[in-house]
Design an enzyme around this catalytic site. Structure first.
Site, PDB file in Angstrom:
ATOM      1  N   GLU A 406      48.285   6.933  13.519  1.00  9.80           N
ATOM      2  CA  GLU A 406      47.990   6.442  12.162  1.00  9.80           C
ATOM      3  C   GLU A 406      49.256   6.583  11.318  1.00  9.80           C
ATOM      4  OE1 GLU A 406      45.319   8.645   9.684  1.00  9.80           O
ATOM      5  OE2 GLU A 406      45.368  10.426  10.937  1.00  9.80           O
ATOM      6  N   GLU A 415      56.364   3.092   6.574  1.00 10.68           N
ATOM      7  CA  GLU A 415      56.532   4.509   6.926  1.00 10.68           C
ATOM      8  C   GLU A 415      57.041   4.648   8.356  1.00 10.68           C
ATOM      9  OE1 GLU A 415      53.163   6.911   5.878  1.00 10.68           O
ATOM     10  OE2 GLU A 415      53.113   6.155   3.810  1.00 10.68           O
TER      11      GLU A 415
END
Length: 604
Positions: A406, A415
């Protein structure tokens, strides 16, 4: 819903200010709008007023705390800063200076400037001039939703407001006192006003209807308009004489009832409310270790882990069908945090009866402590091995059948999920290995949001305009449907791997607006037909782990009706960092933002 509506009264003539203030209590009101000068004290500026008297009441009329908290000043209605008559124009300019100086003297927090003409260049100049000397007093420009002399609505008052706002360089002390007119504009126009700095709604008593009991009510369309602005925490001011029995109290009670009975917030909206229009710099999970509190917030998401569990379940069933075996399948959770994906994977295994052995991998030593405790307390000793390592350095003794992560950011790849998973795929089984997520696509849309622009502008530097922000956007308007930017797929079989991307977008804009930046979203395919998404068209209802990513622009741009916004967006990669660059070339040319990642980058 836990917040009270602040209702006030707009007085046009006040013989006794103290009595006006005292009348508020009986009408359940909090404040009033008082004229700063006597209505008949029209000044010719020959050294005296026409009646050779003070142009306004003494500041001793009310205590200073009342001036500061219960009064909004109104500039003289005769002021016409764009009059074709030189004398009227110059007298108006002097009156504005005099009255705003007086408002500053009595600590009045805001003044309402009279409605401008459609041609408003001098109006804007004079208003802007006041901020240099009297910056503590806010100025609300009185704007009607519909011009009173334009029943066909051929001219849009928003255009006049936008001209003033842009000539004043989006000054943070410049706002709108928006008058709700009997005739309403289109829903598109109302939505546009919803993303402007409307501080006060002026509601004339003349637009109220009368119900069967004789009490004032608003039409359903007017009710919908008010509910839109109630969610933006604006104050409401009632103007005009009372037209129903019960004086002004019946209007206050009706508006308070309307406010109190608006639809409540959902569970996810209650969670998101403290973050509305609040700028957050994206997490840098590779450079920084997340805190326990951050993990806890993400773990509360009621949707994300349910979908992950479903994706693992489908992957296990497909794996067993295509590659049957009695030994447990190897599942590696990379970036395991405090274990929610480990739990989801084990639950999926139990549901389908297909055994797994799970590696829980994380580089954060503090998260590893939690994982090792959970391995004992939750009875995972024979099912889970905890590994303290960066996924890019991990050397496992066996290959993974399923790689679960995740690592997604608000824009999908912001990210560094691509870089992380590209490094981790070497321990994924070459022939049958599956990544969850399988792929994710980034989307972007132009937005108008005076609130977000002001939040960035408050930092007073270029660096913050070249930084992307995670924001739960509230007071904003999407100007055109979001468009796809790029997609990353895993495992990545590209040789050599290149995670740079570029895209150009042409957005058609249906109505005139002001461009303040862009909203970024993602849609991730976990496995099979299971998605998680913050892209509005496929949004995972109830999910709150991610808010959109805001790409600001330094100078807001006026976008005429029917024109195009052209955006150029790049994802750039160097040895130790990844960054975005963005530029607008239409409707006007702006600078390239964040060249070489000079203001913001994500460290690897």
């Amino acid at each position: 819903m836990g917040d009270n509506l602040r209702v006030g009264r707009y007085f046009t003539c006040v013989p006794n200010a103290q009595q006006a203030i005292e009348s508020l209590t009986g009408s359940e009101m909090y404040f009033c709008v008082l004229p700063l000068a006597h209505p008949r004290a029209r000044r010719e500026y020959d050294g005296k007023t026409e009646r050779n008297e003070p142009f306004t009441r003494s500041d001793l009329t009310l205590p200073s705390n009342v001036w500061a908290s219960n009064v909004v000043g109104a500039l003289s209605p005769w002021i016409n800063l764009d009059s074709k008559k030189h004398k009227v124009r110059t007298d108006s300019e002097k009156a504005v200076k005099q009255e705003i100086a007086w408002a500053q003297h009595i600590s009045c927090p805001a003044v309402i400037a009279p409605t401008p003409q459609r041609s408003c260049l001098n109006y804007a100049r004079c208003i802007y001039e006041q901020f240099s000397g009297y910056g503590n007093t806010a100025i609300y420009v009185h704007m009607p939703m519909v011009w009173p002399d334009d029943p066909e609505q051929l001219d849009d008052p928003w255009e006049t407001w936008n001209t003033i706002r842009m000539l004043c360089e989006h000054h943070p002390s410049l706002s709108v006192a928006l008058e709700v007119t009997g005739d309403l504009p289109s829903q598109e126009t109302i939505s546009q006003w919803g993303c402007e700095p409307v501080r006060l709604l002026i509601i004339p008593t003349s637009i109220f209807l009368t119900n069967q009991s004789g009490f004032p009510v608003l039409s359903k369309k007017h009710q919908a308009v008010l509910r839109t602005f109630f969610d933006h925490h604006v104050e409401v001011c009632i103007s005009g004489r009372p037209r129903h029995d019960g004086d002004m109290l019946v209007y206050t009670q009706y508006l308070s009832h309307l406010h109190a009975t608006r639809p409540g917030l959902s569970e996810s909206e209650r969670f998101e409310q403290p973050y509305w229009d609040f700028l957050q710099v994206p997490l840098q999970p590779l450079a920084d270790n997340l805190e326990s509190q951050t993990y806890e917030v993400f773990e509360k998401d009621p949707v994300k882990y349910v979908n992950y569990e479903e994706a693992v379940l489908l992957a296990l069933k497909d794996m067993q069908a295509a590659h049957p075996q009695t030994a447990p399948y190897i599942v590696m959770v990379v970036g395991a945090g405090r274990g929610p994906l480990v739990r989801a994977s084990l639950r999926a295994s139990e549901r389908c009866g297909i055994p797994i052995f799970c590696y829980a991998l994380d580089k954060n030593p503090n998260a590893v402590v939690t994982l090792r405790n959970m391995r004992i307390t939750e009875g995972w000793l024979d099912k889970v091995e905890v590994v303290h390592s960066d996924m890019r350095d991990f050397q496992p003794k066996e290959k993974a059948d399923i790689l679960v992560s995740e690592l997604l950011g608000s824009f999908g790849d912001n990210e560094l999920s691509p870089e992380c998973l590209d490094g981790a795929q070497r321990f994924l089984h070459a022939e049958r290995g599956v990544s969850i997520p399988v792929a994710y696509t980034s989307w972007i849309a132009p937005i108008s949001s005076s609130k977000l622009h002001q939040e960035v502008k408050a930092y007073n530097d270029v660096k913050h305009f070249e930084t992307t922000y995670v924001v739960k956007m509230h007071r904003h308007k999407v100007l055109s449907a979001a468009q796809e930017t790029w997609t990353f797929e895993h495992p990545n079989h590209q040789v050599p791997i290149d995670n740079t991307r570029q895209s150009t977008h042409r957005f058609q804009v249906a109505r005139s607006s002001c461009l303040h930046g862009f909203a970024g979203y993602f849609d991730a395919l976990l496995y099979g037909d299971v998605h998680i998404s913050i892209y509005p068209e496929t949004f995972s209802t109830g999910m709150f782990s991610w808010f959109p990513l805001f790409f600001p622009i330094r100078n807001p741009m006026y976008v005429p009706e029917g024109s195009e916004i052209v955006l150029h967006l790049s994802r750039c990669v160097a040895d130790k960092k990844v960054w975005y660059e963005w530029a607008v070339s239409e409707p006007s040319v702006g600078p390239v933002n964040n060249v070489n990642g000079r203001s913001f980058s994500i460290g690897m």
